[in-house]
Design an enzyme around this catalytic site. Structure first.
Site, short mmCIF file in Angstrom:
data_model
loop_
_atom_site.label_atom_id
_atom_site.label_comp_id
_atom_site.label_asym_id
_atom_site.label_seq_id
_atom_site.Cartn_x
_atom_site.Cartn_y
_atom_site.Cartn_z
CE1 TYR A 193 -19.63 -19.26 4.77
CE2 TYR A 193 -21.77 -18.89 5.64
CZ TYR A 193 -20.79 -18.46 4.61
OH TYR A 193 -21.03 -17.88 3.39
CB SER B 248 -22.30 -14.71 5.15
OG SER B 248 -23.74 -15.35 4.98
P1 NAD Z 1 -17.30 -20.21 -4.33
O1 NAD Z 1 -17.03 -21.48 -3.75
O2 NAD Z 1 -18.12 -20.44 -5.68
O3 NAD Z 1 -16.05 -19.41 -4.91
C1 NAD Z 1 -15.13 -19.06 -3.61
C2 NAD Z 1 -13.61 -18.68 -4.52
O4 NAD Z 1 -12.66 -18.62 -3.36
C3 NAD Z 1 -13.19 -19.95 -5.38
O5 NAD Z 1 -12.68 -19.41 -6.35
C4 NAD Z 1 -12.06 -20.52 -4.39
O6 NAD Z 1 -11.04 -20.87 -5.15
C5 NAD Z 1 -11.60 -19.36 -3.70
N1 NAD Z 1 -11.01 -19.92 -2.36
C6 NAD Z 1 -11.21 -20.73 -1.80
N2 NAD Z 1 -10.48 -20.91 -0.39
C7 NAD Z 1 -9.67 -19.86 -0.82
C8 NAD Z 1 -8.42 -19.47 -0.05
N3 NAD Z 1 -7.97 -20.04 1.06
N4 NAD Z 1 -7.54 -18.40 -0.62
C9 NAD Z 1 -7.86 -17.85 -1.75
N5 NAD Z 1 -8.96 -18.47 -2.46
C10 NAD Z 1 -9.98 -19.22 -2.16
O7 NAD Z 1 -17.95 -19.19 -3.17
P2 NAD Z 1 -19.11 -17.98 -3.62
O8 NAD Z 1 -20.30 -18.32 -3.18
O9 NAD Z 1 -18.63 -17.20 -4.61
O10 NAD Z 1 -18.55 -17.10 -2.28
C11 NAD Z 1 -18.03 -15.88 -2.24
C12 NAD Z 1 -17.86 -15.27 -1.21
O11 NAD Z 1 -19.16 -15.01 -0.59
C13 NAD Z 1 -17.47 -16.14 0.40
O12 NAD Z 1 -16.86 -15.53 1.27
C14 NAD Z 1 -18.97 -16.77 0.89
O13 NAD Z 1 -18.90 -17.07 2.18
C15 NAD Z 1 -19.64 -15.45 0.62
N6 NAD Z 1 -21.00 -15.86 0.73
C16 NAD Z 1 -21.53 -16.50 -0.30
C17 NAD Z 1 -22.99 -16.75 -0.53
C18 NAD Z 1 -23.73 -17.69 -1.42
O14 NAD Z 1 -24.96 -17.83 -1.23
N7 NAD Z 1 -23.13 -17.96 -2.42
C19 NAD Z 1 -23.94 -16.25 0.68
C20 NAD Z 1 -23.30 -15.26 1.55
C21 NAD Z 1 -21.87 -14.90 1.60
#
Ligand code: NAD
Length: 281
Positions: free
Chosen positions: A154, A141
């Site tokens: 985080y 991130s």
């Molecule tokens: P999201 O919450 O929409 O999806 C996350 C997925 O991970 C879900 O399907 C959930 O069931 C699964 N998950 C959660 N805990 C888990 C575990 N312990 N084991 C296995 N699966 C698990 O999140 P997103 O926004 O798609 O984020 C995906 C990645 O991108 C994350 O690592 C997040 O930190 C990173 N990220 C997201 C953003 C953003 O703006 N959305 C920005 C920077 C980084």
């Protein structure tokens, strides 16, 4: 990616789902490893015989080991691991302050976001070493690059992913395994939308003829539009809205042989946010 075997953790929705769809479109066989059985099974069923689901909590070592074993048993090898699963953690004012954060919650976030990535690297690398090739791509991130962008747990966990990526790249390069990460800014996924709805800051597919829709479905309303407008305002690159698919394209590049000489790298996908002063003040 044609014929390559990939595991995508957290692949049931959000950025992970976009990664699964793009990998499959490019010919990969994908194992979705997630804790959301219903969404994971449904996505695997929708994308066809080359996609399967395994229940896996990335913070539990036996689960991660089993996911790797399942991929190898089903497809004969493992080429790519995408460590995408992550949690944002509690968004209360108390949780966001170093003066009052809860140690249990801190531990929970670190276990999923940091330990989960390390366990993925461990078991994927063991499977990849026998063939002396492989690519591990983790989703970090911009909170792993800058401070002040998220709750302490985080931020710490995302900095940990960038560090783990560099360390693992040093060690695993000798075995022909590349290790990189991607650092997105704000993307409209269930994670960010939920956080936004709690009141905390935090194009259509080009391929008209493709069978796989690369733009994942997210519930949209005025609030989501407002959130995306704030995100666009912070980017130095004016115009586009950051989509899950943009993160998937970066992950695809690092997973594929197109990036065969890149290892230990953090590919920031943020429209220039981290290179500007836009976040200050
Ligand atoms: P999201 O919450 O929409 O999806 C996350 C997925 O991970 C879900 O399907 C959930 O069931 C699964 N998950 C959660 N805990 C888990 C575990 N312990 N084991 C296995 N699966 C698990 O999140 P997103 O926004 O798609 O984020 C995906 C990645 O991108 C994350 O690592 C997040 O930190 C990173 N990220 C997201 C953003 C953003 O703006 N959305 C920005 C920077 C980084």
């Amino acid at each position: 990616m044609d014929g390559k075997v990939a595991i995508v953790t957290g692949g049931a929705r959000g950025i992970g789902e976009a990664i699964v769809r793009l990998f499959v479109k490019h010919g990969a066989k994908v194992v979705i490893a997630d804790i959301d059985d219903a969404a994971g099974e449904a996505l695997a069923a929708a994308l066809g015989p080359h996609v399967s689901f395994v229940r896996c909590d990335v913070s539990v070592e036996e689960d991660v080991e089993r996911a790797v074993e399942r991929a190898v048993a089903r497809h004969g090898r493992l080429d790519v691991l995408c460590n995408n699963a992550g949690v944002l953690g509690r968004q209360t004012r108390a949780a966001k302050s170093i003066l009052s954060f809860d140690a249990g919650e801190f531990d929970r976030v670190l276990r999923v976001n940091a330990l989960g990535v390390a366990l993925g690297m461990k078991h994927a690398a063991r499977a990849m070493m026998t063939r002396r090739t492989g690519s591990i791509v983790s989703i970090a991130s911009v909170a792993g690059v800058l401070g002040g962008l998220g709750p302490h747990a985080y931020t710490a966990s995302k900095h940990a992913i960038v560090g783990l990526t560099k360390n693992a790249a040093c060690e695993l390069g000798a075995h022909g395994i590349r290790v990189n990460c991607v650092s997105p800014f704000g993307v409209a996924t269930p994670m960010l939308i939920n956080a936004w709805r709690q009141g905390h800051d935090a194009s259509a597919a080009d391929d008209a003829d493709a069978d796989i829709d690369l733009d994942i479905a997210v519930p949209r309303d005025e609030e989501v539009e407002k959130m995306e407008e704030v995100v666009r305002g912070l980017a130095t690159l004016k115009g586009p809205t950051l989509r899950p698919r943009d993160i998937a394209e970066a992950a695809l590049f690092l997973a594929s042989d197109d990036s065969r000489y890149i290892s230990g790298h953090n590919l920031v996908v943020d429209g220039g946010v981290t290179t500007s002063r836009n976040l200050i003040g």
